[in-house]
Scaffold this active site. Structure first.
Site, PDB file in Angstrom:
ATOM      1  N   LYS A  12       0.826  -1.194   0.140  1.00  0.00           N
ATOM      2  CA  LYS A  12      -0.059   0.003   0.104  1.00  0.00           C
ATOM      3  C   LYS A  12       0.838   1.466  -0.079  1.00  0.00           C
ATOM      4  O   LYS A  12       1.710   1.527   0.973  1.00  0.00           O
ATOM      5  CB  LYS A  12      -0.954  -0.032   1.359  1.00  0.00           C
ATOM      6  CG  LYS A  12      -1.860   1.259   1.315  1.00  0.00           C
ATOM      7  CD  LYS A  12      -3.115   1.196   0.383  1.00  0.00           C
ATOM      8  CE  LYS A  12      -3.955   0.088   0.972  1.00  0.00           C
ATOM      9  NZ  LYS A  12      -5.395   0.152  -0.473  1.00  0.00           N
ATOM     10  N   THR A  57      -3.476  -5.161   0.698  1.00  0.00           N
ATOM     11  CA  THR A  57      -2.787  -4.056   1.007  1.00  0.00           C
ATOM     12  C   THR A  57      -3.805  -3.271   1.975  1.00  0.00           C
ATOM     13  O   THR A  57      -3.017  -2.435   2.653  1.00  0.00           O
ATOM     14  CB  THR A  57      -2.729  -3.235  -0.383  1.00  0.00           C
ATOM     15  OG1 THR A  57      -3.917  -2.876  -0.828  1.00  0.00           O
ATOM     16  CG2 THR A  57      -2.043  -4.100  -1.463  1.00  0.00           C
ATOM     17  N   HIS A 246      21.262  26.016 -12.250  1.00  0.00           N
ATOM     18  CA  HIS A 246      22.071  26.825 -13.119  1.00  0.00           C
ATOM     19  C   HIS A 246      21.492  28.500 -12.872  1.00  0.00           C
ATOM     20  O   HIS A 246      20.340  28.727 -12.914  1.00  0.00           O
ATOM     21  CB  HIS A 246      22.338  26.700 -14.364  1.00  0.00           C
ATOM     22  CG  HIS A 246      23.103  25.332 -14.838  1.00  0.00           C
ATOM     23  ND1 HIS A 246      24.021  25.259 -14.504  1.00  0.00           N
ATOM     24  CD2 HIS A 246      22.335  24.125 -15.375  1.00  0.00           C
ATOM     25  CE1 HIS A 246      24.616  23.697 -14.849  1.00  0.00           C
ATOM     26  NE2 HIS A 246      23.385  23.249 -15.482  1.00  0.00           N
TER      27      HIS A 246
END
Length: 297
Positions: A12, A57, A246
């Site tokens: 899960k 689950t 950057h």
């Protein structure tokens, strides 16, 4: 040609659990995102739909919430270990469990200069992570963080690099260096205190980012990983991933304005992605410690 089922796991993902400690008037909060994954002889579920070995689950979800109460969440590493041990030791036929956890931190609201007992604002720095694996190879704990955005306005260089016919980058001995750092580390032994270990590792890394006169982001990552292992003896492996955020000097000269390293354009993509692993030379085998489930940690 034969076709076979390869490695598999199920669980899960992303159970959002908020645990309050209300034993005194001053409450505490733990805000976590938990993923469980179980490993074992689950081939029949995949091949013929036989669920007799499958712990639902939904049950895994309920267990994660129950353990937040019964075991507490003093540290995500200890909580994850308790949860993984339960699945492997108490649930037949589970052979291995992987628990991945994100922790979201909160700061207390101050009222009249005094911290309030039960009100917080969401803290906006990094997300702390942990990944715990318990299986036949042992118990493996990986701590870490992600989304730690860190920047310094100088103290970074990049020059004397390889040049070919497509190179346009100009060398520099004074540049902005910034990244959204992902760090993961593996423990070879249990530290005295998980939370103290986390704070010590993070501080060691941040300090190195600040003080190293960096000739390359690669060099900085090496110093960060090395400093973390030196600061916490239980560490055996550090993995770092640093996307280079950057900053390009903006051309103000066309407007007759001098720009002496003061105004930059922040460009989020494309970006250099620098990765490094720093280990001790006697690090024990990792087993399946780095085998992910949901990829939260």
């Amino acid at each position: 040609m034969g076709i076979i089922l390869g490695g598999n796991q199920y669980g899960k993902a992303e159970n959002r659990i908020v645990r309050f400690v209300r034993d005194t008037p001053r409450h505490e909060i733990r805000d976590i995102n938990v993923t469980t994954a179980l490993r074992g002889p689950f081939e029949p579920a995949y091949l013929v739909g036989d669920q007799s070995n499958v712990l639902p689950t939904d049950t895994q979800k309920n267990t994660a919430y129950a353990y937040a109460k019964t075991e507490g969440v003093e540290s995500i590493e200890a909580y994850g270990l308790a949860l993984a041990r339960h699945f492997v030791r108490d649930v037949e036929p589970v052979e291995g469990a992987r628990i991945e956890i994100e922790q979201y931190d909160w700061d207390r609201v101050s009222v009249g200069g005094v911290e309030h007992d039960h009100t917080w604002v969401r803290k906006g720095q990094e997300v702390r992570t942990a990944a715990i694996t318990v299986d036949a190879t042992g118990e493996h704990v990986i701590g870490g963080f992600k989304d730690l955005v860190i920047l310094k306005s100088t103290g970074s260089e990049f020059a004397d690099f390889l040049v070919d016919e497509f190179t346009t980058l100009e060398p520099t001995h004074d540049r902005v260096m910034a990244t959204s750092l992902v760090a993961e580390w593996r423990f070879g032994a249990v530290p005295a205190d998980w939370n103290t270990a986390y704070d010590t590792i993070k501080q060691a890394m941040v300090e190195q980012f600040a003080i190293v006169q960096s000739l390359a982001l690669q060099q900085t990552l090496w110093h960060m990983g090395k400093a973390a292992i030196e600061a916490v003896p239980e560490l055996v492996e550090v993995r770092l991933k640093a996307p280079n955020k950057h900053h390009f000097l903006y051309d103000l000269e066309r407007f007759g304005i001098e720009n002496n390293g003061e105004v930059f354009h922040a460009d989020d993509r494309p970006y250099g992605l620098i990765e490094a692993t720093v280990t001790t030379d006697d690090a024990p085998p990792a087993g399946d410690a780095w085998l992910p489930s949901a990829g939260l940690a």
